[in-house]
Design a protein around this motif. Structure first.
Motif, PDB file in Angstrom:
ATOM      1  N   UNK A  92       0.682  -1.259  -0.016  1.00 25.95           N
ATOM      2  CA  UNK A  92       0.048  -0.036   0.027  1.00 25.95           C
ATOM      3  C   UNK A  92       0.972   1.120  -0.083  1.00 25.95           C
ATOM      4  N   UNK A  93       1.871   1.251   0.623  1.00 29.58           N
ATOM      5  CA  UNK A  93       2.816   2.306   0.985  1.00 29.58           C
ATOM      6  C   UNK A  93       3.516   2.546  -0.574  1.00 29.58           C
ATOM      7  N   UNK A  94       3.885   1.732  -1.114  1.00 28.50           N
ATOM      8  CA  UNK A  94       4.651   1.681  -2.394  1.00 28.50           C
ATOM      9  C   UNK A  94       3.650   2.227  -3.386  1.00 28.50           C
ATOM     10  N   UNK A  95       2.496   1.831  -3.546  1.00 33.28           N
ATOM     11  CA  UNK A  95       1.349   2.300  -4.518  1.00 33.28           C
ATOM     12  C   UNK A  95       1.244   3.815  -4.248  1.00 33.28           C
ATOM     13  N   UNK A  96       0.879   3.944  -3.085  1.00 35.17           N
ATOM     14  CA  UNK A  96       0.744   5.435  -3.067  1.00 35.17           C
ATOM     15  C   UNK A  96       1.919   6.417  -3.083  1.00 35.17           C
ATOM     16  N   UNK A  97       3.260   5.916  -2.808  1.00 37.42           N
ATOM     17  CA  UNK A  97       4.294   6.586  -3.209  1.00 37.42           C
ATOM     18  C   UNK A  97       4.339   6.743  -4.655  1.00 37.42           C
ATOM     19  N   UNK A  98       4.323   5.914  -5.280  1.00 34.80           N
ATOM     20  CA  UNK A  98       4.190   5.905  -6.699  1.00 34.80           C
ATOM     21  C   UNK A  98       3.194   6.739  -7.296  1.00 34.80           C
ATOM     22  N   UNK A  99       1.795   6.630  -6.715  1.00 32.42           N
ATOM     23  CA  UNK A  99       0.909   7.577  -7.488  1.00 32.42           C
ATOM     24  C   UNK A  99       1.252   9.084  -6.935  1.00 32.42           C
ATOM     25  N   UNK A 100       1.984   9.435  -5.851  1.00 38.86           N
ATOM     26  CA  UNK A 100       2.274  10.690  -5.399  1.00 38.86           C
ATOM     27  C   UNK A 100       3.311  11.309  -6.492  1.00 38.86           C
ATOM     28  N   UNK A 101       4.112  10.294  -6.818  1.00 38.36           N
ATOM     29  CA  UNK A 101       5.236  10.738  -7.769  1.00 38.36           C
ATOM     30  C   UNK A 101       4.862  11.071  -9.128  1.00 38.36           C
ATOM     31  N   UNK A 138      11.899   4.624 -11.737  1.00 42.91           N
ATOM     32  CA  UNK A 138      12.504   5.703 -11.557  1.00 42.91           C
ATOM     33  C   UNK A 138      12.007   6.432 -10.300  1.00 42.91           C
ATOM     34  N   UNK A 139      10.656   6.369 -10.020  1.00 42.08           N
ATOM     35  CA  UNK A 139       9.947   6.985  -8.996  1.00 42.08           C
ATOM     36  C   UNK A 139      10.418   5.953  -7.777  1.00 42.08           C
ATOM     37  N   UNK A 140      10.154   4.862  -7.944  1.00 39.33           N
ATOM     38  CA  UNK A 140      10.552   3.834  -6.823  1.00 39.33           C
ATOM     39  C   UNK A 140      12.022   3.989  -6.419  1.00 39.33           C
ATOM     40  N   UNK A 141      12.969   4.474  -7.176  1.00 39.57           N
ATOM     41  CA  UNK A 141      14.212   5.003  -6.935  1.00 39.57           C
ATOM     42  C   UNK A 141      14.282   5.988  -6.016  1.00 39.57           C
ATOM     43  N   UNK A 142      13.370   6.992  -6.258  1.00 42.78           N
ATOM     44  CA  UNK A 142      13.292   8.242  -5.510  1.00 42.78           C
ATOM     45  C   UNK A 142      12.577   8.396  -4.117  1.00 42.78           C
ATOM     46  N   UNK A 143      13.057   7.692  -3.183  1.00 40.26           N
ATOM     47  CA  UNK A 143      12.383   7.782  -1.830  1.00 40.26           C
ATOM     48  C   UNK A 143      11.252   6.616  -1.673  1.00 40.26           C
ATOM     49  N   UNK A 159      13.425  -1.541  -6.805  1.00 34.61           N
ATOM     50  CA  UNK A 159      12.149  -2.059  -6.592  1.00 34.61           C
ATOM     51  C   UNK A 159      11.368  -2.231  -7.913  1.00 34.61           C
ATOM     52  N   UNK A 160      10.634  -3.603  -8.048  1.00 34.04           N
ATOM     53  CA  UNK A 160      10.176  -3.646  -9.466  1.00 34.04           C
ATOM     54  C   UNK A 160       8.772  -3.970  -9.213  1.00 34.04           C
ATOM     55  N   UNK A 161       8.053  -3.866 -10.319  1.00 31.27           N
ATOM     56  CA  UNK A 161       6.460  -4.248 -10.227  1.00 31.27           C
ATOM     57  C   UNK A 161       6.247  -5.693  -9.943  1.00 31.27           C
ATOM     58  N   UNK A 162       7.022  -6.511 -10.476  1.00 30.59           N
ATOM     59  CA  UNK A 162       6.940  -8.115 -10.295  1.00 30.59           C
ATOM     60  C   UNK A 162       6.199  -8.702 -11.175  1.00 30.59           C
ATOM     61  N   UNK A 163       5.355  -8.157 -12.000  1.00 28.61           N
ATOM     62  CA  UNK A 163       4.190  -8.992 -12.922  1.00 28.61           C
ATOM     63  C   UNK A 163       4.012  -7.936 -14.014  1.00 28.61           C
ATOM     64  N   UNK A 164       4.889  -7.393 -14.813  1.00 30.20           N
ATOM     65  CA  UNK A 164       4.572  -6.648 -15.876  1.00 30.20           C
ATOM     66  C   UNK A 164       3.817  -7.458 -17.207  1.00 30.20           C
ATOM     67  N   UNK A 165       2.663  -7.293 -17.261  1.00 29.15           N
ATOM     68  CA  UNK A 165       2.127  -7.900 -18.359  1.00 29.15           C
ATOM     69  C   UNK A 165       0.733  -7.210 -18.602  1.00 29.15           C
ATOM     70  N   UNK A 173       5.467  -6.928  -6.099  1.00 28.81           N
ATOM     71  CA  UNK A 173       6.529  -6.350  -5.904  1.00 28.81           C
ATOM     72  C   UNK A 173       7.654  -6.712  -4.928  1.00 28.81           C
ATOM     73  N   UNK A 174       8.766  -6.289  -5.499  1.00 33.48           N
ATOM     74  CA  UNK A 174       9.934  -6.710  -4.356  1.00 33.48           C
ATOM     75  C   UNK A 174      11.201  -5.867  -5.284  1.00 33.48           C
ATOM     76  N   UNK A 175      12.179  -6.161  -4.065  1.00 31.11           N
ATOM     77  CA  UNK A 175      13.537  -5.729  -4.799  1.00 31.11           C
ATOM     78  C   UNK A 175      14.125  -7.009  -5.786  1.00 31.11           C
ATOM     79  N   UNK A 176      14.401  -6.465  -6.890  1.00 28.41           N
ATOM     80  CA  UNK A 176      14.857  -7.510  -8.020  1.00 28.41           C
ATOM     81  C   UNK A 176      15.782  -6.867  -8.894  1.00 28.41           C
ATOM     82  N   UNK A 177      16.189  -7.802  -9.980  1.00 34.83           N
ATOM     83  CA  UNK A 177      16.898  -6.985 -10.947  1.00 34.83           C
ATOM     84  C   UNK A 177      15.925  -6.274 -11.993  1.00 34.83           C
ATOM     85  N   UNK A 178      16.059  -5.051 -12.489  1.00 34.91           N
ATOM     86  CA  UNK A 178      15.101  -4.332 -12.824  1.00 34.91           C
ATOM     87  C   UNK A 178      14.625  -4.969 -14.208  1.00 34.91           C
ATOM     88  N   UNK A 179      15.549  -5.558 -15.032  1.00 30.95           N
ATOM     89  CA  UNK A 179      15.459  -6.331 -16.404  1.00 30.95           C
ATOM     90  C   UNK A 179      14.220  -7.402 -16.309  1.00 30.95           C
TER      91      UNK A 179
END
Length: 297
Positions: free
Chosen positions: A67-76, A131-136, A184-190, A209-215
């Motif tokens: 929930x915190x991640x989603x709202x951080x992304x939306x705020x960004x 990029x937004x996940x990287x920014x705080x 931080x990755x989405x984890x299921x981009x489709x 979503x979790x920390x992973x290789x961005x690719x």
């Protein structure tokens, strides 16, 4: 008899839960999907919402972080559905289950409307998420990702077990040994997790979503005909090094192994072995064999 493996909450009970937890008078509740998680549409005078009830075993802390991640992304400025800041739990017959109330994703699935313009916008959107996940972004919970090799040995034929072992032995050098971008990755981009809403794409479903290789977020898209347009859109927004692109086939192997475990080992425990006949496992196994032919040649 012991505890059940999983339960399915009745819509009336979900309605009472939403009213009690979120003070949201619900005029109707509809079950949308039940697989790993149970997902309900909540109708109210304030508009539709989604209540996701997570499978037993998903920690409340992980759901609260989502929930915190989603709202951080939306705020960004990332077009992603917001979550209510309150994640709750209740005692189900199988044990504690976490739940979370989400916005309703506007728009609709792309379906046949995918083209190079949509693909490029998809790439820009995923790049903006990274990029937004990287920014705080909120510090993620620690989550190890182990390859389920031993469990798959018990359900694969000898030839496929040998391929699996060869690929798994090569993976550390090809992935962990490379200097790849992590975060931080989405984890299921489709296309199953994005809606087209006018001229923008709206992302949802962050429960992987979790920390992973961005690719790793790009492996599914990289197998589609519109990959070049997606990649161009991504690189127009955020850098992606050649080393990350070179690792894509091996990150795809890792994903295929995890998917095989889900379809051959995990899902049959709550959907029955008939679920293997749906064809998902065979498709993933065929893709793994093809990857082995290319990467181990």
């Amino acid at each position: 008899m012991g505890r059940p493996l999983r339960s399915l909450p009745a819509p009336a009970d979900v309605q009472a839960l939403v009213v009690a937890t979120y003070d949201l008078p619900a005029s109707g509740v509809t079950l949308l999907r039940t697989l790993v998680n149970d997902v309900y549409r909540i109708d109210s005078a304030a508009g539709p919402r989604v209540l996701k009830i997570y499978r037993h075993g998903r920690a409340h802390a992980d759901v609260a972080w989502e929930a915190r991640l989603a709202n951080h992304l939306a705020d960004g400025g990332v077009p992603v559905v917001r979550a209510h800041p309150t994640a709750g739990t209740f005692d189900a017959p199988e044990g504690e289950r976490a739940y979370l109330l989400w916005e309703w994703a506007p728009g609709a699935l792309p379906g046949a409307r995918i083209d190079d313009d949509v693909a490029a916008e998809f790439g820009r959107t995923v790049a903006a998420l990274h990029a937004t996940a990287d920014a705080g972004g909120p510090p993620p919970p620690s989550r190890e990702r182990d390859l389920p090799i031993a469990a798959l040995h018990g359900v694969l034929e000898p030839a496929d077990r040998q391929l699996l072992d060869l690929l798994a032995a090569a993976l550390p050098e090809r992935i962990a040994g490379a200097a790849l971008d992590r975060g931080i990755c989405h984890g299921d981009v489709s296309l199953d997790n994005v809606h087209v809403d006018g001229g923008r794409l709206v992302l949802y479903d962050l429960d992987r979503a979790t920390v992973d290789y961005r690719a790793a977020d790009l492996t599914g898209v990289a197998t589609t005909p519109w990959w070049p347009a997606f990649l161009a859109g991504y690189r127009a927004t955020r850098e992606l090094a050649d080393a990350d692109l070179a690792a894509l086939p091996w990150l795809r192997v890792r994903e295929l192994i995890a998917n095989l475990h889900f379809h051959l080992v995990d899902k049959p425990t709550f959907r029955g072995t008939d679920s293997i006949g749906e064809g998902w496992a065979e498709r993933e196994l065929s893709a793994l064999r093809a990857a082995a032919g290319r990467l181990l040649a």
